[in-house]
Design a protein around this motif. Structure first.
Motif, PDB file in Angstrom:
ATOM      1  N   GLN A  36      -4.552   3.544   8.102  1.00  0.00           N
ATOM      2  CA  GLN A  36      -5.078   4.606   7.250  1.00  0.00           C
ATOM      3  C   GLN A  36      -4.346   5.888   7.601  1.00  0.00           C
ATOM      4  O   GLN A  36      -4.340   6.303   8.764  1.00  0.00           O
ATOM      5  N   MET A  37      -3.742   6.507   6.600  1.00  0.00           N
ATOM      6  CA  MET A  37      -2.936   7.705   6.824  1.00  0.00           C
ATOM      7  C   MET A  37      -3.534   8.855   6.033  1.00  0.00           C
ATOM      8  O   MET A  37      -3.605   8.792   4.797  1.00  0.00           O
ATOM      9  N   ASN A  38      -3.957   9.873   6.731  1.00  0.00           N
ATOM     10  CA  ASN A  38      -4.549  11.054   6.108  1.00  0.00           C
ATOM     11  C   ASN A  38      -3.686  12.282   6.390  1.00  0.00           C
ATOM     12  O   ASN A  38      -2.850  12.271   7.286  1.00  0.00           O
ATOM     13  N   SER A  54      -1.569  -1.936   4.248  1.00  0.00           N
ATOM     14  CA  SER A  54      -2.102  -3.210   4.678  1.00  0.00           C
ATOM     15  C   SER A  54      -0.980  -4.115   5.159  1.00  0.00           C
ATOM     16  O   SER A  54       0.134  -4.063   4.620  1.00  0.00           O
ATOM     17  N   GLY A  82       0.788  -1.226   0.000  1.00  0.00           N
ATOM     18  CA  GLY A  82       0.000   0.000   0.000  1.00  0.00           C
ATOM     19  C   GLY A  82       0.817   1.272   0.000  1.00  0.00           C
ATOM     20  O   GLY A  82       0.260   2.369  -0.097  1.00  0.00           O
ATOM     21  N   SER A 128      -3.631  10.935   1.060  1.00  0.00           N
ATOM     22  CA  SER A 128      -3.900   9.791   1.934  1.00  0.00           C
ATOM     23  C   SER A 128      -3.377   8.505   1.312  1.00  0.00           C
ATOM     24  O   SER A 128      -3.274   8.393   0.084  1.00  0.00           O
ATOM     25  N   ARG A 151      -4.422  11.874  12.631  1.00  0.00           N
ATOM     26  CA  ARG A 151      -4.258  11.738  11.187  1.00  0.00           C
ATOM     27  C   ARG A 151      -4.226  10.276  10.746  1.00  0.00           C
ATOM     28  O   ARG A 151      -4.646   9.953   9.645  1.00  0.00           O
ATOM     29  N   PHE A 152      -3.705   9.403  11.595  1.00  0.00           N
ATOM     30  CA  PHE A 152      -3.568   7.984  11.269  1.00  0.00           C
ATOM     31  C   PHE A 152      -4.571   7.171  12.074  1.00  0.00           C
ATOM     32  O   PHE A 152      -4.896   7.516  13.218  1.00  0.00           O
ATOM     33  N   THR A 153      -5.010   6.057  11.481  1.00  0.00           N
ATOM     34  CA  THR A 153      -5.919   5.144  12.168  1.00  0.00           C
ATOM     35  C   THR A 153      -5.477   3.713  11.925  1.00  0.00           C
ATOM     36  O   THR A 153      -5.326   3.291  10.772  1.00  0.00           O
ATOM     37  N   TYR A 198      -4.552  -2.732   9.159  1.00  0.00           N
ATOM     38  CA  TYR A 198      -4.451  -1.576   8.277  1.00  0.00           C
ATOM     39  C   TYR A 198      -3.898  -0.363   9.011  1.00  0.00           C
ATOM     40  O   TYR A 198      -4.013  -0.254  10.238  1.00  0.00           O
ATOM     41  N   SER A 250      -6.373  -0.316  12.311  1.00  0.00           N
ATOM     42  CA  SER A 250      -7.555  -1.156  12.443  1.00  0.00           C
ATOM     43  C   SER A 250      -7.213  -2.575  12.013  1.00  0.00           C
ATOM     44  O   SER A 250      -6.140  -2.834  11.466  1.00  0.00           O
ATOM     45  N   ARG A 255      -3.512   4.034   2.410  1.00  0.00           N
ATOM     46  CA  ARG A 255      -3.864   2.994   3.363  1.00  0.00           C
ATOM     47  C   ARG A 255      -2.886   1.845   3.201  1.00  0.00           C
ATOM     48  O   ARG A 255      -2.807   1.230   2.129  1.00  0.00           O
TER      49      ARG A 255
END
Length: 121
Positions: free
Chosen positions: A86-88, A21, A8, A17, A71-73, A84, A75, A19
């Motif tokens: 997720q980077m925004n 994996s 990813g 952004s 900013r990051f999540t 995962y 999961s 994401r």
């Protein structure tokens, strides 16, 4: 044999952004804690030099470094054996190789091979 494979990563403009994996193969029964780390350019590729980014505890609690919080999540999809990130709102300072880490039952530690994230205009 447990293996972690990240994907990813890529090149993205500031503010964009991505994401990441981390797909896990092998038996991961037990109590697992998942984390993402990163290693900035120019830093020797040793695990001790990696910067912690985020963690997901066995009970589902998440924790983030101050540089990434908001900013990051992180999961997890148990059915897909995938974690995962997720980077925004990405910034040039987020440029690094990102690694997935699994600590199984507080004893066994596994790392992936890393995926490159480059934030640049």
């Amino acid at each position: 044999q447990v293996q972690l494979v990240e994907s990813g990563g890529g090149l993205v403009q500031p503010g964009g952004s991505l994401r990441l994996s981390c797909v896990v193969s092998g038996s991961i029964s037990g109590i697992n804690e998942w984390s993402w780390y990163r290693q900035a350019p120019g830093i020797p590729r040793e695990w001790a030099a990696r910067e912690w980014v985020a963690s997901l505890s066995p009970n589902g609690n998440t924790n983030y470094a101050s540089a990434t919080k908001g900013r990051f999540t992180i999961s997890r999809d148990n059915a897909e054996n995938t974690v995962y990130l997720q980077m925004n709102s990405l910034e040039p300072e987020d440029t690094a190789v990102y690694f997935c880490k699994l600590v199984r039952s507080g004893v066994n530690v596994y790392w992936g091979q890393g995926t490159q994230v480059t934030v640049s205009s």
